[in-house]
Design an enzyme around this catalytic site. Structure first.
Site, short mmCIF file in Angstrom:
data_model
loop_
_atom_site.label_atom_id
_atom_site.label_comp_id
_atom_site.label_asym_id
_atom_site.label_seq_id
_atom_site.Cartn_x
_atom_site.Cartn_y
_atom_site.Cartn_z
N LYS A 114 -68.88 0.74 26.31
CA LYS A 114 -68.66 1.52 25.10
C LYS A 114 -68.64 0.59 23.89
CE LYS A 114 -65.39 5.02 23.34
NZ LYS A 114 -64.15 5.76 23.69
N SER B 7 -64.46 10.46 23.54
CA SER B 7 -65.36 9.68 22.71
C SER B 7 -66.21 8.69 23.51
CB SER B 7 -64.56 8.92 21.65
OG SER B 7 -63.70 7.95 22.25
N SER C 220 -60.50 10.46 26.27
CA SER C 220 -61.86 9.94 26.06
C SER C 220 -62.53 9.33 27.28
CB SER C 220 -61.86 8.93 24.91
OG SER C 220 -61.56 9.57 23.69
#
Length: 548
Positions: free
Chosen positions: A185, A257, A281
């Site tokens: 990420k 996210s 997330s």
């Protein structure tokens, strides 16, 4: 150090030099409505000088902007009163399927588990260079549909892959992640590559060192092939380049996210990915994209080099095809880090051949029964599957003393502090989304959260930690629908670990998911139960059409 915007600096200097009473009595009368307070005219009069003095103090702090690496002197402690760590040493036992062979159709490698790819690498049926090139080609082919990748780290990946092949040829095998490609990420710093945090405001941002998690995975021999989408500043699945798609339904976002981590793993663009969670997330995109995601205990994995959303709530964890894979990855990630003072040392033991028949399992019956989503039927069926394994499921309830809106104050206040310069400089206006539910709006309104209320929320949080500990300490695992905000809020505040596992597809061919919750630092029990469930089911082996 961060640089303060020139206009903001001029504004602060002028106000600081002026020293006049910038806050009027009328300002105070109107402001008290924001905080739900009511003071007398006399009390307001006595406040005026104090508040203006406070304002000068704020100005003086803003003249010395803080670097992203600086954390507050107050640190979060998730441990309940009297909590004791296990004194057992860490023991990692993993049985691989040594019969794994290269498929006739090489494209099938896209959906091989990390464990199986590991066997292929170790037995030299495929090289790390070949495997890395294979996944880089899949990224090139499929990412235009998904928008899951922010930066392809091809040069770094090929250097690492060649190094892993050379080491293996010389008899140096680093372990199960040796030569395995992965994605991270884009909240995690990687030297020589931009770390954008998914935001227009930071898309040209570089750091001079790697995040600790990246360093640990480098040491384990893993090969970073891409930096994956984070929703802008860790919110949702919208970033400065578009909206990351769910490979099961390209008309649907991947959820956030850790949107890129969920989407890319599900579509076979990477064998595994690293995500982060503050309030869903990891578990939410694992649910949406039909993969397995581990949210570790708060403090289990170093966050050094990662963007902060909340110093007291952020966690970093693996997202992969199975609980087994998550265990392999987590084993390389966890541990105390001198660079992150909030990391907590604790042992981790896991055995993928183990069935702990004595596990005490509870479940939130109310959450399963009130679930009106498309996940309901699949999740009720998986409860029966678990009972069929010989476990008795005991009904449990969340503590009654929960105040979700009050606790959200903690996240918003801490995010507002970390991104203060973004707001002061006016750069929050550059973020893609600006509506009521946007990160930009959340950061701006955080300025209106009183310090007293932030501290009061943390005092209530302490009670919640004790109450939830009483709820879970009598069990090894608690079961809950993944899509349940109450448990999500509570367990992210208390710092407990969670494992989201797929439970099938609904009538619209969308994945559904169940979450296993564990005691602090008891990830192994979640992973072992998850492994057992997945050995009896095939939900984690389903793949989205069109990415074969």
């Amino acid at each position: 150090m961060k640089k303060l915007g020139i206009l903001s600096l001029i504004f602060i200097l002028l106000n600081f030099a002026c020293g006049k009473q910038r806050i009027t009595k009328s300002d105070i009368r109107h402001a008290q409505n924001i905080f739900g307070m009511e003071f007398t005219p006399s009390q307001i009069s006595t406040m005026q000088e104090y508040l203006n003095s406070n304002l000068q103090g704020y100005d003086s702090m803003r003249l010395s902007p803080l670097g992203f690496e600086v954390i507050p002197a107050m640190t979060f402690d998730p441990l309940p009163m009297g909590f004791e760590f296990s004194e057992s040493p860490s023991v990692f036992e993993f049985e691989f399927n040594e019969d794994i062979r290269m498929p006739e159709d090489k494209n099938e490698l896209a959906f091989y588990s990390v464990a199986d790819l590991s066997v292929l690498i170790k037995t030299k049926q495929i090289s790390s260079v070949e495997l890395t090139e294979f996944f880089l080609e899949r990224i090139r082919k499929f990412d235009p549909k998904l928008q899951a990748i922010i930066t392809i780290t091809k040069e770094r990946a090929m250097v690492q892959a060649r190094k892993m092949d050379e080491e293996l040829a010389n008899g140096n095998y680093r372990g199960p992640l040796h030569g395995i490609p992965y994605g991270a990420k884009d909240l995690l710093a990687v030297k020589d590559y931009p770390t954008t945090w998914g935001s227009e405001a930071y898309k040209n941002q570089y750091f001079d060192e790697n995040a600790t998690v990246i360093e640990k995975l480098d040491k384990a021999g893993a090969v970073l092939v891409s930096k994956l989408v984070s929703g802008s500043l860790a919110r949702g699945d919208v970033w400065f380049g578009g909206k990351t798609k769910n490979p099961w339904d390209l008309n649907q976002g991947a959820s956030g996210s850790s949107a890129g981590s969920g989407s890319a793993t599900a579509a076979g663009l990477v064998p595994f990915a690293i995500g982060t969670e503050t309030l869903g997330s990891i578990t939410s995109p694992s649910n949406r994209n039909g993969i397995t995601g581990l949210r570790p205990t708060y403090g289990r994995v170093s966050r050094y080099g990662a963007m902060t959303l909340s110093w007291s709530m952020d966690k970093i964890g693996p997202m992969a095809r199975s609980a087994e894979d998550c265990a392999l990855i987590f084993e390389a990630m966890y541990g105390k880090d001198a660079k992150d003072m909030m990391t907590i040392p604790a042992p981790f033991s896991y055995d993928n051949t183990k069935q702990n028949e004595n596990l005490k399992i509870g479940y939130f019956k109310e959450f399963f029964e009130e679930d009106s989503s498309s996940s309901r039927d699949n999740n009720l069926e998986i409860l029966d599957e678990i009972r069929a394994l010989g476990y008795e499921l005991t009904e449990v309830e969340l503590p009654k003393t929960i105040y979700p809106r009050a606790f959200d104050v903690i996240l918003r206040a801490e995010a507002g502090a970390f991104f203060d310069e973004l707001v002061l400089s006016g750069s929050s206006a550059s973020l893609v989304e600006q509506g009521e539910s946007s990160r930009a709006n959340s950061l701006r309104q955080s300025r209106f959260i009183p310090a007293v209320e932030y501290l009061q929320a943390n005092r209530h949080r302490r009670l919640l930690i004790e109450d939830f500990h009483q709820t879970i300490s009598g069990f090894d695992v608690l079961l809950t629908p993944t899509r349940n905000f109450k448990q999500l809020m509570v367990t992210n505040l208390t710092g407990h670990p969670a494992l989201a596992i797929p439970t099938g597809l609904d009538s619209a061919n969308h994945p559904t998911s169940l979450t296993l919750l564990g005691n602090l630092f008891d990830e192994e029990k979640l992973l072992e139960l998850g492994t057992l469930i997945q050995s009896k089911t095939d939900f984690h082996k389903k793949t989205p059409h069109g990415f074969e």
